[in-house]
Design a protein around this motif. Structure first.
Motif, mmCIF file in Angstrom:
data_model
loop_
_atom_site.group_PDB
_atom_site.id
_atom_site.type_symbol
_atom_site.label_atom_id
_atom_site.label_comp_id
_atom_site.label_asym_id
_atom_site.label_seq_id
_atom_site.Cartn_x
_atom_site.Cartn_y
_atom_site.Cartn_z
ATOM 1 N N GLN A 24 36.439 42.364 196.413
ATOM 2 C CA GLN A 24 36.173 40.983 196.058
ATOM 3 C C GLN A 24 35.568 40.251 197.232
ATOM 4 O O GLN A 24 35.890 40.530 198.377
ATOM 5 C CB GLN A 24 37.469 40.308 195.607
ATOM 6 C CG GLN A 24 37.723 40.535 194.136
ATOM 7 C CD GLN A 24 39.154 40.275 193.749
ATOM 8 O OE1 GLN A 24 39.881 39.633 194.498
ATOM 9 N NE2 GLN A 24 39.557 40.782 192.610
ATOM 10 N N ARG A 61 35.630 34.659 200.059
ATOM 11 C CA ARG A 61 36.116 33.375 199.541
ATOM 12 C C ARG A 61 35.407 33.101 198.227
ATOM 13 O O ARG A 61 34.409 32.379 198.186
ATOM 14 C CB ARG A 61 35.854 32.261 200.556
ATOM 15 C CG ARG A 61 37.142 31.553 200.979
ATOM 16 C CD ARG A 61 36.880 30.548 202.084
ATOM 17 N NE ARG A 61 36.772 31.179 203.386
ATOM 18 C CZ ARG A 61 35.698 31.077 204.174
ATOM 19 N NH1 ARG A 61 34.660 30.396 203.784
ATOM 20 N NH2 ARG A 61 35.702 31.651 205.350
ATOM 21 N N PRO A 62 35.885 33.732 197.128
ATOM 22 C CA PRO A 62 35.135 33.639 195.886
ATOM 23 C C PRO A 62 35.231 32.232 195.310
ATOM 24 O O PRO A 62 36.302 31.652 195.277
ATOM 25 C CB PRO A 62 35.846 34.630 194.971
ATOM 26 C CG PRO A 62 37.214 34.780 195.536
ATOM 27 C CD PRO A 62 37.175 34.405 196.972
ATOM 28 N N SER A 63 34.117 31.718 194.905
ATOM 29 C CA SER A 63 34.165 30.448 194.208
ATOM 30 C C SER A 63 34.787 30.702 192.848
ATOM 31 O O SER A 63 34.757 31.815 192.342
ATOM 32 C CB SER A 63 32.766 29.869 194.054
ATOM 33 O OG SER A 63 32.064 30.644 193.101
ATOM 34 N N ARG A 64 35.350 29.694 192.266
ATOM 35 C CA ARG A 64 36.035 29.824 190.986
ATOM 36 C C ARG A 64 35.111 30.455 189.940
ATOM 37 O O ARG A 64 35.492 31.387 189.234
ATOM 38 C CB ARG A 64 36.490 28.436 190.548
ATOM 39 C CG ARG A 64 37.278 28.429 189.278
ATOM 40 C CD ARG A 64 38.780 28.439 189.568
ATOM 41 N NE ARG A 64 39.492 28.640 188.323
ATOM 42 C CZ ARG A 64 40.169 29.750 188.038
ATOM 43 N NH1 ARG A 64 40.262 30.710 188.912
ATOM 44 N NH2 ARG A 64 40.786 29.884 186.888
ATOM 45 N N ARG A 87 32.323 32.251 190.263
ATOM 46 C CA ARG A 87 31.997 33.665 190.524
ATOM 47 C C ARG A 87 33.159 34.563 190.142
ATOM 48 O O ARG A 87 32.992 35.645 189.606
ATOM 49 C CB ARG A 87 31.678 33.853 192.012
ATOM 50 C CG ARG A 87 30.194 33.745 192.325
ATOM 51 C CD ARG A 87 29.930 34.122 193.732
ATOM 52 N NE ARG A 87 29.906 35.568 193.929
ATOM 53 C CZ ARG A 87 29.648 36.139 195.094
ATOM 54 N NH1 ARG A 87 29.396 35.405 196.142
ATOM 55 N NH2 ARG A 87 29.630 37.446 195.215
ATOM 56 N N HIS A 88 34.349 34.083 190.451
ATOM 57 C CA HIS A 88 35.549 34.841 190.152
ATOM 58 C C HIS A 88 35.666 35.089 188.649
ATOM 59 O O HIS A 88 35.864 36.212 188.198
ATOM 60 C CB HIS A 88 36.755 34.044 190.663
ATOM 61 C CG HIS A 88 38.032 34.785 190.513
ATOM 62 N ND1 HIS A 88 38.323 35.911 191.239
ATOM 63 C CD2 HIS A 88 39.099 34.552 189.714
ATOM 64 C CE1 HIS A 88 39.512 36.344 190.896
ATOM 65 N NE2 HIS A 88 40.005 35.541 189.972
ATOM 66 N N VAL A 89 35.498 34.031 187.877
ATOM 67 C CA VAL A 89 35.602 34.143 186.418
ATOM 68 C C VAL A 89 34.505 35.052 185.885
ATOM 69 O O VAL A 89 34.744 35.924 185.054
ATOM 70 C CB VAL A 89 35.513 32.747 185.761
ATOM 71 C CG1 VAL A 89 35.363 32.877 184.248
ATOM 72 C CG2 VAL A 89 36.737 31.928 186.114
ATOM 73 N N LYS A 98 32.976 37.431 187.359
ATOM 74 C CA LYS A 98 33.224 38.816 187.714
ATOM 75 C C LYS A 98 34.276 39.454 186.797
ATOM 76 O O LYS A 98 34.112 40.556 186.304
ATOM 77 C CB LYS A 98 33.692 38.894 189.158
ATOM 78 C CG LYS A 98 33.744 40.326 189.612
ATOM 79 C CD LYS A 98 34.161 40.464 191.031
ATOM 80 C CE LYS A 98 34.304 41.937 191.332
ATOM 81 N NZ LYS A 98 35.014 42.169 192.568
ATOM 82 N N ARG A 99 35.341 38.681 186.562
ATOM 83 C CA ARG A 99 36.376 39.165 185.653
ATOM 84 C C ARG A 99 35.808 39.458 184.280
ATOM 85 O O ARG A 99 36.098 40.491 183.682
ATOM 86 C CB ARG A 99 37.481 38.123 185.512
ATOM 87 C CG ARG A 99 38.471 38.144 186.628
ATOM 88 C CD ARG A 99 39.688 37.374 186.248
ATOM 89 N NE ARG A 99 40.800 37.868 187.024
ATOM 90 C CZ ARG A 99 42.067 37.830 186.644
ATOM 91 N NH1 ARG A 99 42.381 37.299 185.496
ATOM 92 N NH2 ARG A 99 43.006 38.326 187.407
ATOM 93 N N GLU A 117 39.796 47.494 189.727
ATOM 94 C CA GLU A 117 40.002 46.051 189.786
ATOM 95 C C GLU A 117 41.427 45.704 189.391
ATOM 96 O O GLU A 117 41.968 44.682 189.810
ATOM 97 C CB GLU A 117 39.022 45.331 188.843
ATOM 98 C CG GLU A 117 37.575 45.398 189.292
ATOM 99 C CD GLU A 117 37.323 44.553 190.534
ATOM 100 O OE1 GLU A 117 38.050 43.571 190.728
ATOM 101 O OE2 GLU A 117 36.418 44.899 191.302
#
Lengths: 293, 311
Positions: free
Chosen positions: A9, A12-15, A17-19, A21-22, B115
């Motif tokens: 990961q 410092r993933p931005s919110r 980008r995080h979503v 990626k998921r 993941e």
């Protein structure tokens, strides 16, 4: 694994980008699940779908249609084919194979893991290599050997043949398992006055029950993966194991009884898949065990 | 437990001193390993030698003994037939093409599973089904999915616009080859992923972090760190997979029986057809035996490729 996942990961993933990626990961997993699960889903649908809908090109194939759900295919499988006998044969073979495998592999695994004697190293490698000898290389000469033993076209043929691959694999697995039991426990028992055999019986064996369970499960699931031996050594209907019975006896000439075929595949296959899944990590350890410490 | 206590001592000592001897690792070890070795010698070693001998005889199912010694006749006759060369080519092609595809699909899957998002366990169970369901049962299911009239593959393909017409998957030579490879890949990709995952779990976090600090991207990390570090596991995993794909006959036997017109045979299915269905044990054994040099070559190449990647 979680730690490893973290490594991939961004720092410092931005919110967002995080979503995103998921979502991508889940989309990927769904794609794989679709490919992997489709045939099993298809087994399930076929098993319970009446023939009128099954063989109707205008019916929506991926779910049940106007004629609803039927148990006819399962009834046919249980009442008009040898399915029950094949299941019983499978259990008899599995039980015998598991028993033979345990009786042979547990002592061998212990010796290879714990006792220093001449040739132990090369024996360990040799036993693993035996597992890599493919069944298709041996099935023809085994026809002869098994006939000489008077077991051709009998359950005994499979009971004799399956340990040829379960013993090497399970010995290897057991050896890995025994290595995880600290030496000190055994030594302590021996200092307290146990003989080595006593220590094995009173300390080591009780501690390795989990390993033996695993080995037993694998002796069973590996036997269920076989096709060549069962197809070659057994031809009488009443001596067949379930995976051969299902794929050979529900086809009469050009007619495939797909409903009952899939019912048989589902009933025989899914329990094996569940058992296998549960113990898969040990299977991987068994295969890669020599490669990692 | 087969406790070796009951085994009588060859030199006729008393049971007690026999027990005493068993306390020595140099005695107990061989005694405990003996049943395994014996089993393997009788039912793997001996049949193996017999396979070599059978391949040089004219034994068939009706022969009670071992037939007549015919030297290399079986092999020479085999080399004259077209179906043998087709089977040989297919064996190599099916194995290599599906190995590459399994590797690609498996690698991607391993990263997805690593993941470890919520629900991964359920996904894992479903995705592992191809590997865990007995191969004979899934192969017959694929035959139904490739059915000439009611193929679910065609139905889905047509509805998402990927397929036109009604391809006869198992009846057309090229399509049959594709189908067999597809089923092999389907069956094996979960295993590649699982092996890779097992390897990835064994890599220490510090190494990866250090590489990241030094500016290594995901691809570089995979190529320069993960693969070399897990090379031993990859080696055993791919060896296992190659051996079993190459020698498998279940998929071909159940999907096409070698057809159409003998174009999809592999060595294993041909050996079965000749050795069991036609009853020519000797000739069949010759075909099966030819798997051996190919296997050894594959083992050798796998070993070398992975060694070279080692740091």
């Amino acid at each position: 694994m979680a730690a490893l996942a973290a490594a991939y990961q961004p720092r410092r993933p931005s919110r967002l980008r995080h979503v995103r990626k998921r979502a991508l990961v889940y989309a990927g997993l769904c794609f794989y699940a679709f490919i992997a699960g489709l045939p099993v889903y298809w087994m399930f649908i076929t098993t319970f779908k009446p023939d009128q809908d099954l063989y109707n090109l205008r019916a929506f194939p991926l779910f049940f249609n106007q004629h609803g759900v039927t148990l006819d295919h399962i009834t046919l499988l249980f009442n008009r084919t040898g399915f029950v006998v094949w299941m019983r044969n499978t259990l008899v073979v599995a039980f015998a194979v598991v028993l033979i495998t345990l009786l042979v592999s547990v002592p061998a695994g212990y010796a290879l893991a714990r006792l220093r004697f001449r040739g132990a190293e090369s024996l360990t490698i040799g036993i693993f290599m035996t597992y890599l000898v493919p069944t298709t290389l041996l099935f023809l000469p085994l026809v002869k050997v098994i006939s000489w033993m008077g077991q051709f076209d009998k359950l005994g043929a499979l009971i004799l043949a399956y340990p040829t691959f379960t013993i090497p694999f399970c010995t290897w697995l057991m050896a890995g398992f025994f290595k995880t039991i600290p030496f000190e426990i055994e030594e302590a028992a021996m200092i307290d006055g146990c003989s080595r055999l006593g220590a094995i019986r009173r300390v080591i064996l009780p501690l390795s029950l989990a390993g033996m369970l695993t080995v037993g499960i694998f002796a069973f699931t590996l036997s269920m993966q076989d096709f060549v031996y069962a197809l070659t050594f057994v031809s009488s209907s009443d001596q067949k194991v379930v995976n051969i019975g299902v794929v050979t006896e529900l086809i009469r000439g050009d007619v495939f009884y797909w409903g009952s075929l899939m019912a048989g595949a589902l009933i025989a296959g899914v329990p094996v898949a569940i058992l296998y899944s549960f113990f898969l990590d040990y299977f991987v350890k068994g295969i890669t065990g020599g490669a990692v410490k | 437990m087969a406790r070796p206590v009951a085994i009588p001592d060859a030199r006729g000592r008393t049971a007690l001193s026999g027990l005493h001897l068993l306390e020595r690792p140099s005695v107990l070890g061989p005694v405990l390993v003996a049943p395994a070795i014996l089993y393997i010698l009788v039912l793997v070693g001996y049949p193996f030698v017999l396979a070599v001998y059978l391949s040089m005889t004219n034994t068939d199912v009706a022969t009670t003994g071992l037939g007549r010694f015919v030297g290399l006749d079986n092999f020479l006759a085999l080399f004259q037939t077209e179906v043998f060369w087709t089977a040989l080519r297919n064996t190599l092609m099916f194995t290599l093409v599906s190995a590459v595809l399994k590797g690609l699909l498996g690698t991607l899957l391993a990263f997805l599973l690593a993941e470890n998002l919520p629900g991964t366990r359920i996904f894992r169970f479903v995705i592992l089904l191809p590997w865990t369901i007995p191969i004979a049962l899934s192969s017959i299911t694929w035959k139904w999915m490739f059915d000439t009239q009611y193929s679910i593959i065609n139905w889905i393909g047509k509805n998402i616009g990927l397929i036109q017409g009604n391809p006869n998957w198992l009846g057309d030579q090229t399509l049959a080859v594709i189908s067999i490879i597809a089923v092999n890949v389907w069956r094996g990709f979960p295993f590649s992923a699982i092996i890779l995952l097992a390897g990835m779990a064994s890599i220490s976090q510090e190494v990866l972090d250090a590489a990241k600090v030094d500016g290594a991207g995901p691809v570089t990390r995979l190529r320069k760190i993960i693969v070399p570090m897990i090379a031993p596991i990859l080696f055993v995993g791919s060896l296992y997979d190659l051996v079993f794909t190459m020698t498998d006959m279940t998929v071909v036997y159940l999907l096409t029986l070698g057809g159409p017109a003998n174009t999809t045979h592999v060595l294993a299915s041909l050996a079965f057809l000749v050795g069991v269905q036609s009853g020519a044990l000797g000739r069949g054994a010759a075909i099966a035996l030819l798997l051996l040099p190919i296997l050894l070559i594959v083992v050798f190449i796998t070993l070398r490729t992975l060694r070279r990647r080692d740091i």
